[in-house]
Enzyme design. Structure first.
Site, PDB file in Angstrom:
ATOM      1  CE  LYS A  69      -8.143  -2.935  -3.600  1.00  0.00           C
ATOM      2  NZ  LYS A  69      -8.728  -1.971  -2.652  1.00  0.00           N
ATOM      3  CB  THR A 101      -6.700   2.608  -4.670  1.00  0.00           C
ATOM      4  OG1 THR A 101      -5.984   1.393  -4.500  1.00  0.00           O
ATOM      5  CG2 THR A 101      -8.001   2.543  -3.866  1.00  0.00           C
ATOM      6  CB  SER A 159      -0.878   0.008   1.260  1.00  0.00           C
ATOM      7  OG  SER A 159      -1.542   1.241   1.410  1.00  0.00           O
ATOM      8  CG  HIS A 194     -11.838   0.412  -0.123  1.00  0.00           C
ATOM      9  ND1 HIS A 194     -11.059   1.123  -1.011  1.00  0.00           N
ATOM     10  CD2 HIS A 194     -11.127   0.371   1.029  1.00  0.00           C
ATOM     11  CE1 HIS A 194      -9.932   1.500  -0.414  1.00  0.00           C
ATOM     12  NE2 HIS A 194      -9.951   1.053   0.824  1.00  0.00           N
ATOM     13  CE1 TYR A 219      -6.488   5.042  -1.586  1.00  0.00           C
ATOM     14  CE2 TYR A 219      -4.605   4.554  -0.195  1.00  0.00           C
ATOM     15  CZ  TYR A 219      -5.922   4.358  -0.532  1.00  0.00           C
ATOM     16  OH  TYR A 219      -6.692   3.482   0.165  1.00  0.00           O
TER      17      TYR A 219
END
Lengths: 377, 377, 377, 377
Positions: free
Chosen positions: A249, A181, A121, A273, A155
């Site tokens: 995503k 994402t 992440s 999510h 992100y």
């Protein structure tokens, strides 16, 4: 706080009663502070999407083909030209150090041991370079030439220069796939990180406050946070910013699946999510078939949210997913028993998948077809 | 009564754990006498319509369109040529002073603060002129030129002269839309108003007793109350009695929707009266699509009964409603914290709607379409 | 038995909290010995039909037509040329003296007071002549020329001469319709009548023991009881044995409905015997529409089993029934408060039906149509 | 173990409250050690197939044909040229001595007393010859010329010479039908047999350890156990190895049903192994209709898994099964009261079936048709 016992430390050996991902989930609560546990487990709103994510799999029954010859059976498959040992990936999850002091280092080692791809992440609590290094070190220790492919989740940050820098760092560290994402730019959260956990990759990067006031009498609309949210134009930009495969995503509609293809996406992760963003979103398994039809095999679709059993993986593949991602179970296993826990949890899921493939007569992931499912009663 | 604690007084500050309309509902019971609480909450009969009003929204899942550009997004919309800040109105609810000593004055101030239209009930516990005045005063205090449009709800009274007088009072006080409620002329109730609460607008008006005896061996049929119930002829008369837009509240069939258009109605509120009148009535969200089709865009349809979340508003609009009304939550918030409570409750719902619009990619109410919904599993 | 309190005597006044048929059901347990209560309430097998009989009504929602003119509204209707005050009859129920010492005498008086037809059972605990006399006496006391039409229910007995005698007694006593029950000739029961209750109409009639042994290695097949069960030939015989209208009770298929018409039946009661005979039988409301279609209006169909609310009556009529019968609620009301209880229970149901008709805009039973229903969600 | 009371010995007389198969199930827990009870009752995974096996029958309602002449009614039918007294067989169940010291000897005697076919398991805890002998002895004692047909269930063993020997032993002992189980070659189990129970038929036969390690990084795939699992080729071989009718047990798809016919199978048992092998498998009643259509009457299909009531048998036959098998109830009855228990349990089920046939108007198994069922609501 008086009355709340301190979380138990992670176990150093796996007790015999941990035999399923649900067993890990039940056990994990004891190993985390209550507010962290609540933050991990919570769904948005009334929790209907969270519940629907589990029930989506119960809508289907398995129709086996018996007496199939399983010589040479394998769970292995390819994505973006890269070999993956099984159609199961670790979904991007923020801040693993909330669950265990070693955080993403433990997860990456466990994933490598089970030859499983980890999607790191943007909000990891360990710098992305250190995680990649931990994966490589684990591979060396196991006598392998390389760890399984590493993916990095992005992100898109308000400042594109910073975002570009993040991409270049991921590329340099050996990440081979980028996950963009798109579904969590604006959401509500009351959770505050403890002082020893932070977004390690974003140190020094300017971030927007979520408390800026809105314009024009609206409450959310017109806030800087919303104005900085990604759009299709962000994807077009991202396409120019990297040569890595880009997986979008958080899409849930055939319309968006087509647009993603048109904007150069190499894959899509169908996800709500984990029910964390907007209560009432369609569960990904319900959304999947129409999206598969919409993309017409041009790019692979993966499924995220709610996978807990080997038969769930089989159901997702039967409906057209090429692989699945698992989220919260990583955190549960990490909290219960650190690296060992994550490795054991992955072993359980892989063994369940292989058994399900044996018992339905599927010798390869691609053999899993729609005729293996019937509607539940 | 021994054993029943006295209701708690309204709060003067909003505690942090009030974060949803459900939180207000759970809390409100403590702030009302038991018989009032029961009266507010009760559904008719076995309560199946009451439950169905909530479950009607769970039948649909949201299908988002991600990565939409939300610059200039707004919840604002027009009804009958009047600007409304959001597709959320306060439904007519009788006797606000049952919930709070300031009654409709508090509600009107809160509605004005949130730029929300209040539909004032014929059975308000404060004279309609005073309520309108409270709304104007609140607007002045906030530095605005005018409050949001005020609507007035009408039970056609047996005596048409009195009804006409009531209409003229509403017009004179600045109400801009008339809501003609047609579904509650005959119903059962054991509730008795406390001595300090009355129907302020009807003081001095002749009223029918509900205890008049029936004719011809029947029990309900043939009673004076039933004979005085409104008919389509009443709507025809009303059309001649005012120039204000007339919205008929309480229709649930395509047949009636068409007749309302033919009789000159300017709008319809699709409602089963919050499940209070006849148990087993179709939930309004189930009734809505066929009614929308029947009126063919000639007049707007609004939806009332069961709305508790921002996503409920979005679902109603996706199925063709132009706006929604909320009923009991007003009373809950009023009982818990008076004007502040109602304002906060409206703020929550608006924020939830805006978040739901962001997360599904709808920059205006009119952008919310049927393709944003899938059937639930 | 120690520990089980004696049943309470019937009430002599109706308490204010008895406001629905469910209230009577909840209360009745206190007024009966446990084994009697269990016998009355029990369903066959696992009780799925019993539960389905209630849920069958929840599958439908009411779609009202508002603003209808209800001047001259009535529940009255005709069956077999006889006026009935409402489409609600008392179903045949055995042994009313299990519930109250006055047994069928109390029920008949209450039914007369509410102008409701009682279907007297072959297995009544009071001779059929005395019941008819009680109904006439009640009518006289109320200043009426006659009681509502009385119907008599017949189990065809193994000895046809005795059966013929029973029919002639019923004709002589003024019964105007015969109900031929066909669905309960062979069933299991552990219940034993108390010494002061018996089948008053069958005194002196030869009866088959249920314990006779079976032939050919079978357990039920080939027993005398089964060999004596009625067949279509029995209906043909019955048609020759009386001029009264014959209503066949206990059919559930379109095939049987047609055969009943062919064999000269004047009506059918669609019933699964309150879920008492065979667990898993189709609920009558599910069976009704296809049967209505099969008989093509040649004879009326009535519905029995599960009716507890005025809206249930309306739903049954909307699906094609001409009237309904209620069973267990008679016993509940009788046990709770004897004649007064039954009268009050009937009053509740009638009032509920009239309210439901008002609120859906139906001024006559024949006005209740399929378009008043929508499928439930 | 302290705290766990020892299991109660089997009863020597049947108490009056044992009136259904569910009653036996509830009672049985007291008569078995906890780990054995758990082993018998458990379903795979989360138990959804186990639950679905019960609920599959609730999806259908019975539509009776009343007033049918039941003279000469019978449950008798033929399979593979052999007369069976009823369409109910005892499914193969391993190790009856887990439930009762007399094990399969008690079961065989009870089955003979009720003229019911027992399918003896390869994994019986008594040698197959002794079981056949017990059945013959019971027949002699009852004055019959022969017991009902005996069937033998076969797990094809890795060593075909041993398997052939087992078949010849079964033929020599008088077994008349072979059941080839195909769905349980690879599964997970933690249960360990107690020291006094073993696989009596396999003494001296080489067996594979389930703990052999897997090849190529897979967990289940590539293990010797999996490599030895039966394939369609095994069926082809079996067809050459015996002249007895071969029934394939464990198929659930139309595709496999056709292949079984092509490979010379004489019958199929549609089964998900009582929900014990893979959680999420389609319940057999859901799978049945498409399979019946696929085989086009060329061979009979039987149904196994979940049958607990006489109406379940009727539903299975209405959907095309020629007979049903019952599994766990044998074990429950055996544990509760040994031979007497099994005989009583079979008597209950047969009596329930006959009652269900009477009440739906079916005088022979072949009379039970699809029109006797409606979809449940």
């Amino acid at each position: 706080m008086t009355g709340t016992p301190a979380p138990q430390p992670p176990l150093t050996a796996i007790p015999g009663d941990l035999q399923s991902l649900s067993d890990y989930e039940r056990r994990a609560e004891r190993h985390m502070p209550p507010e962290t546990w609540h933050h991990i487990q919570a769904g948005a709103g009334a929790g209907t999407s969270l519940a629907a994510n589990r029930m989506q799999f119960d809508r289907y029954r398995l129709v086996p083909r018996m007496l199939t010859d399983m010589q040479g059976a394998t769970t292995g498959m390819e994505l973006f030209g890269l070999r993956h040992a099984a159609p199961i990936l670790l979904a991007p999850v923020a801040y693993h150090r909330l669950a265990h002091p070693q955080g993403e280092l433990a997860t990456a080692s466990a994933a490598t041991a089970l030859d499983t791809t980890m999607v790191v992440s943007t909000l990891s609590s360990i710098p992305l370079e250190d995680i990649a290094q931990a994966a490589r070190a684990a591979a060396v220790e196991l006598g392998r030439t390389a760890p399984p492919p590493l993916w990095f989740q992005l992100y898109v940050q308000p400042d594109r220069a910073y975002t570009a820098e993040l991409i270049h760092r991921a590329e340099a560290a050996g990440y081979q796939v980028l996950v963009f994402t798109v579904d969590a730019s604006v959401k509500r959260s009351d959770f505050t990180l403890p002082p020893d956990v932070d977004a390690a990759n974003l140190r020094g990067m300017p971030r927007l406050s979520q408390n800026a006031s809105a314009a024009g009498g609206q409450i959310v609309f017109g806030t800087p946070l919303l104005d900085a949210a990604p759009t299709w134009e962000s994807l077009a930009w991202l396409r120019t910013a990297t040569k890595l495969p880009i997986v979008v995503k958080g899409l849930l509609s055939p319309h968006d699946a087509k647009r993603a293809v048109e904007h150069g996406a190499d894959g899509i992760i169908v996800s709500n999510h984990g029910g964390r963003v907007l209560d009432g979103l369609i569960p990904p398994l319900d959304a999947l078939p129409a999206m598969v039809e919409a993309v017409e095999d041009r790019i692979p679709l993966l499924l995220d949210s709610g996978v807990r059993h080997g038969t769930d993986v089989l159901k997702a593949l039967a409906l057209g997913a090429r692989a699945v991602l698992i989220g919260r179970p990583q955190v549960h296993a990490l909290a219960v028993a650190g690296m060992q826990g994550v490795a054991h949890m992955l072993h359980i899921l892989r063994a369940e998948l292989e058994l399900a493939m044996v018992q339905t007569g599927c010798a390869r992931p691609a053999a899993i077809q729609r005729h293996h499912l019937a509607d539940g009663s």
